[in-house]
Design a protein around this motif. Structure first.
Motif, mmCIF file in Angstrom:
data_model
loop_
_atom_site.group_PDB
_atom_site.id
_atom_site.type_symbol
_atom_site.label_atom_id
_atom_site.label_comp_id
_atom_site.label_asym_id
_atom_site.label_seq_id
_atom_site.Cartn_x
_atom_site.Cartn_y
_atom_site.Cartn_z
ATOM 1 N N ASN A 87 5.265 12.151 -2.497
ATOM 2 C CA ASN A 87 5.573 10.768 -2.146
ATOM 3 C C ASN A 87 5.609 9.904 -3.404
ATOM 4 O O ASN A 87 4.565 9.693 -4.037
ATOM 5 C CB ASN A 87 4.511 10.230 -1.175
ATOM 6 N N PRO A 88 6.777 9.383 -3.810
ATOM 7 C CA PRO A 88 6.881 8.604 -5.047
ATOM 8 C C PRO A 88 6.003 7.359 -5.044
ATOM 9 O O PRO A 88 5.599 6.888 -6.114
ATOM 10 C CB PRO A 88 8.367 8.218 -5.101
ATOM 11 N N THR A 89 5.684 6.825 -3.877
ATOM 12 C CA THR A 89 4.837 5.634 -3.808
ATOM 13 C C THR A 89 3.367 5.958 -4.035
ATOM 14 O O THR A 89 2.543 5.057 -4.174
ATOM 15 C CB THR A 89 4.972 4.954 -2.434
ATOM 16 N N GLY A 90 3.037 7.247 -4.009
ATOM 17 C CA GLY A 90 1.654 7.649 -4.198
ATOM 18 C C GLY A 90 0.831 7.610 -2.926
ATOM 19 O O GLY A 90 -0.387 7.809 -2.954
ATOM 20 N N ARG A 91 1.488 7.360 -1.799
ATOM 21 C CA ARG A 91 0.768 7.310 -0.519
ATOM 22 C C ARG A 91 1.704 7.716 0.596
ATOM 23 O O ARG A 91 2.925 7.800 0.419
ATOM 24 C CB ARG A 91 0.243 5.901 -0.249
ATOM 25 N N MET A 92 1.130 7.948 1.770
ATOM 26 C CA MET A 92 1.919 8.176 2.970
ATOM 27 C C MET A 92 2.105 6.850 3.708
ATOM 28 O O MET A 92 1.429 5.857 3.421
ATOM 29 C CB MET A 92 1.240 9.202 3.870
ATOM 30 N N GLY A 93 3.039 6.836 4.638
ATOM 31 C CA GLY A 93 3.293 5.630 5.397
ATOM 32 C C GLY A 93 2.239 5.414 6.469
ATOM 33 O O GLY A 93 1.391 6.270 6.724
ATOM 34 N N THR A 94 2.295 4.250 7.096
ATOM 35 C CA THR A 94 1.378 3.919 8.190
ATOM 36 C C THR A 94 2.159 3.818 9.491
ATOM 37 O O THR A 94 3.372 3.554 9.486
ATOM 38 C CB THR A 94 0.686 2.573 7.931
ATOM 39 N N PRO A 95 1.496 3.993 10.631
ATOM 40 C CA PRO A 95 2.184 3.819 11.911
ATOM 41 C C PRO A 95 2.826 2.444 12.042
ATOM 42 O O PRO A 95 3.927 2.318 12.601
ATOM 43 C CB PRO A 95 1.054 4.018 12.931
ATOM 44 N N GLN A 96 2.177 1.419 11.517
ATOM 45 C CA GLN A 96 2.746 0.078 11.636
ATOM 46 C C GLN A 96 4.061 -0.053 10.886
ATOM 47 O O GLN A 96 4.999 -0.715 11.360
ATOM 48 C CB GLN A 96 1.758 -0.969 11.104
ATOM 49 N N GLU A 97 4.170 0.598 9.735
ATOM 50 C CA GLU A 97 5.417 0.537 8.978
ATOM 51 C C GLU A 97 6.557 1.216 9.733
ATOM 52 O O GLU A 97 7.713 0.764 9.669
ATOM 53 C CB GLU A 97 5.213 1.170 7.598
ATOM 54 N N MET A 98 6.248 2.277 10.462
ATOM 55 C CA MET A 98 7.271 2.934 11.276
ATOM 56 C C MET A 98 7.617 2.064 12.491
ATOM 57 O O MET A 98 8.785 1.907 12.857
ATOM 58 C CB MET A 98 6.787 4.306 11.741
#
Length: 253
Positions: A210-221
């Motif tokens: 992940n280039p951002t250094g983190r995984m996404g969150t349910p809220q972002e989806m």
């Protein structure tokens, strides 16, 4: 931006945890009335209570979306209680990545046919809506070959194809159809939480991609799903919206 969802009638499958729960809660926060389902009745009851606390109508039932008759009955029941349907969100997944016959069958009946049957059951109500919208949850695994290649990735890709076909077929009826393809999404009790605890090397490898250094969150989806379902996206149909923090490298035209 006013998404124009106040009073909308929305169905979300698999909506008591993770991405599905965030989707249902975000619709409710926008003033939409929501019908939900999941397999655990206690989880359904607690989620319905949380949604009602936002000042909207909310209903739910324990349903296995792989059971076609039960899924259709739930749709009719929710449409009756909500007095119609404006939006359906197909979110449930079997998360099957094995190569055995059972894994292929589970993924087909849950992910693929769970989406098709939801749409078919809701169609008479969507046709009566002045803002009908379908959003199906796919995955970046439907775009690229990764560790989930096999039944999961295959049927997630098929869901994109199916939904884009719907967009073309239903445009003249004013019904929009889009997919959202989440990247790696972390939440307590979710698949990446499980992998982190039980296969830390795989988790470390996946996180490093992940280039951002983190995984996404349910809220972002959920934000992407609710936007696509809203009147604010009235001219967006036939789109696969990738929400992955630049995880995938394939150029999407």
């Amino acid at each position: 931006m006013d998404l124009g969802l106040s009073g909308a009638k929305v169905l979300v499958t698999g909506s008591t945890k993770g991405i599905g729960r965030a989707i249902a809660e975000t619709f409710a926060a926008e003033g939409a009335n929501v019908g939900i389902c999941a397999r655990n009745q206690a989880d359904v009851d607690s989620t319905v209570a949380a949604l009602k606390s936002k000042g909207v109508a909310a209903f739910g039932a324990s349903v296995d979306v792989a059971d076609g008759a039960a899924l259709r009955a739930w749709v009719v029941d929710m449409a009756t209680k909500l007095d119609g349907i404006d939006v359906v969100v197909a979110n449930v997944s079997a998360l099957a990545i094995g190569q055995d016959d059972e894994s292929w069958a589970r993924e087909f009946s849950t992910d693929m046919m769970g989406t098709v049957r939801l749409v078919n059951a809701a169609m008479p109500y969507l046709e009566k809506s002045d803002a009908g919208a379908i959003v199906a949850i796919s995955s970046v695994s439907g775009r690229e070959v990764d560790f989930a290649a096999g039944p999961y990735g295959t049927f997630k890709a098929a869901i994109i194809h199916y939904t884009q076909g719907l967009a073309n077929q239903l445009a003249h009826k004013g019904i929009r159809a889009n997919t959202v393809s989440p990247g790696n999404t972390y939440f307590e009790g979710g698949v990446w939480n499980t992998i982190k605890d039980n296969n830390p090397e795989l988790y470390k490898t996946a996180l490093a991609l992940n280039p951002t250094g983190r995984m996404g969150t349910p809220q972002e989806m959920a934000n992407a799903v609710v936007f696509l379902a809203s009147r604010a996206a009235s001219f967006i149909t036939g789109t696969n919206l990738v929400v992955d923090g630049a995880l995938t490298r394939g150029v999407q035209f």
